[in-house]
Design an enzyme around this catalytic site. Structure first.
Site, PDB file in Angstrom:
ATOM      1  N   HIS A 205       0.866  -1.173   0.000  1.00  0.00           N
ATOM      2  CA  HIS A 205       0.000   0.000   0.000  1.00  0.00           C
ATOM      3  C   HIS A 205       0.908   1.229   0.000  1.00  0.00           C
ATOM      4  O   HIS A 205       1.716   1.420   0.903  1.00  0.00           O
ATOM      5  CB  HIS A 205      -0.911   0.028   1.223  1.00  0.00           C
ATOM      6  CG  HIS A 205      -1.835   1.210   1.235  1.00  0.00           C
ATOM      7  ND1 HIS A 205      -3.073   1.199   0.607  1.00  0.00           N
ATOM      8  CD2 HIS A 205      -1.696   2.459   1.764  1.00  0.00           C
ATOM      9  CE1 HIS A 205      -3.651   2.383   0.771  1.00  0.00           C
ATOM     10  NE2 HIS A 205      -2.841   3.156   1.460  1.00  0.00           N
ATOM     11  N   CYS A 206       0.763   2.058  -1.030  1.00  0.00           N
ATOM     12  CA  CYS A 206       1.633   3.223  -1.190  1.00  0.00           C
ATOM     13  C   CYS A 206       0.949   4.467  -0.632  1.00  0.00           C
ATOM     14  O   CYS A 206      -0.084   4.890  -1.171  1.00  0.00           O
ATOM     15  CB  CYS A 206       1.968   3.428  -2.670  1.00  0.00           C
ATOM     16  SG  CYS A 206       3.045   4.844  -2.980  1.00  0.00           S
ATOM     17  N   PRO A 207       1.487   5.076   0.426  1.00  0.00           N
ATOM     18  CA  PRO A 207       0.837   6.272   0.983  1.00  0.00           C
ATOM     19  C   PRO A 207       0.945   7.487   0.060  1.00  0.00           C
ATOM     20  O   PRO A 207       0.148   8.418   0.190  1.00  0.00           O
ATOM     21  CB  PRO A 207       1.603   6.500   2.297  1.00  0.00           C
ATOM     22  CG  PRO A 207       2.925   5.836   2.091  1.00  0.00           C
ATOM     23  CD  PRO A 207       2.667   4.663   1.203  1.00  0.00           C
TER      24      PRO A 207
ATOM     25  N   GLU B  95      -1.928   6.905  -2.153  1.00  0.00           N
ATOM     26  CA  GLU B  95      -3.111   6.552  -1.362  1.00  0.00           C
ATOM     27  C   GLU B  95      -3.934   5.464  -2.046  1.00  0.00           C
ATOM     28  O   GLU B  95      -5.154   5.573  -2.222  1.00  0.00           O
ATOM     29  CB  GLU B  95      -3.984   7.790  -1.093  1.00  0.00           C
ATOM     30  CG  GLU B  95      -3.665   8.462   0.216  1.00  0.00           C
ATOM     31  CD  GLU B  95      -3.771   7.534   1.414  1.00  0.00           C
ATOM     32  OE1 GLU B  95      -4.853   6.989   1.634  1.00  0.00           O
ATOM     33  OE2 GLU B  95      -2.758   7.342   2.112  1.00  0.00           O
TER      34      GLU B  95
END
Length: 263
Positions: free
Chosen positions: A126-128, A131
């Site tokens: 999950h890439c912040p 998002e």
């Protein structure tokens, strides 16, 4: 779309065009070419920035490969000669467990993302910054975005350096070049981060593994007691399946366990 996701994507857009504006407002090569009427490179740079922003929104808004209730272990299996060659003649039954959060049966290589509250096929991470999860559907777009972003950042870094002058008194230098120097430092940090990300993802793609599988093999039943990915079919096939595949892959058909049994 949550407020935080809107804030992150708005911040990325403002930062991208803000840094571009700084390069045009200072005495960089870009500004000099524009002043001389040589518009090809300035327009090309703006076009690349625009494409990178569009790719960013594509990878951040698209479905990463959410698992739906209709997903079955052997659904959507390919019938090409290449896939038939990779499917073993005899393979044991793969016992798929049901997700404890969304109660869906997870295909092989899927994982539940607590941020997205969904199970994602071929979950990578999950890439912040976008998002969104990076999974089976948007992972190739994510790698393309990193590659284009790196090109833009390296070019912007060179342009920022071309406008920095050190032959002025400290006060005058800070007024005229301070903002450009701050942009240069920021671009240098972003360039290093994106280059490392791109290199790591290209390596993982080349051996058909994911960030989640690479970081936590001891927590994944099909990687325990193994030295590599059971889905690795060689560099050419891995890259072809990753970048040219147009449908979901039935990983259960490609999984060939050795001695260990799923638990």
């Amino acid at each position: 779309m949550g407020r935080w996701a809107v804030a992150v994507r708005t911040g990325h857009t403002v930062l991208s065009w803000g840094l571009t504006l700084v390069l045009f407002l200072n005495q960089t090569e870009l500004r000099q070419q524009e002043a001389q009427g040589e518009l090809f490179r300035p327009l090309l740079f703006v076009l690349l920035v625009l494409c990178s922003v569009l790719l960013y929104f594509a990878v951040s808004l698209m479905d990463p490969g959410y698992v739906g209730p209709e997903t079955a272990p052997h659904a959507q299996a390919g019938t090409s000669e290449e896939r038939k060659a990779m499917v073993p003649q005899k393979h044991p039954t793969i016992y798929l467990h049901r997700c404890g959060y969304c109660m869906l049966k997870q295909p092989l290589r899927a994982r539940h993302c607590r941020s997205c509250k969904r199970c994602v096929r071929r979950y990578d991470h999950h890439c912040p910054w976008i998002e969104n999860c990076v999974g089976e559907r948007n992972h190739p777009v994510f790698v393309a975005y990193l590659a284009l972003q790196l090109v833009v950042l390296v070019w912007a870094l060179r342009l920022a350096w071309s406008g920095i002058r050190f032959d002025q008194p400290w006060g005058a230098w800070l007024r005229h070049t301070g903002l450009l120097f701050a942009a240069f430092v920021l671009l240098a940090v972003f360039t290093a981060v994106v280059a490392l990300l791109l290199a790591s993802h290209l390596y993982l793609v080349s051996c058909d593994t994911t960030t989640w599988e690479f970081m936590s093999p001891h927590r994944i039943f099909y990687l325990r007691h193994r030295s590599g990915s059971p889905f690795d079919r060689g560099l050419a096939r891995n890259l072809g399946r990753f970048f040219c595949g147009c449908e979901a892959v039935s990983w259960e058909m490609l999984y060939t366990p050795e001695d260990s049994e799923p638990v």
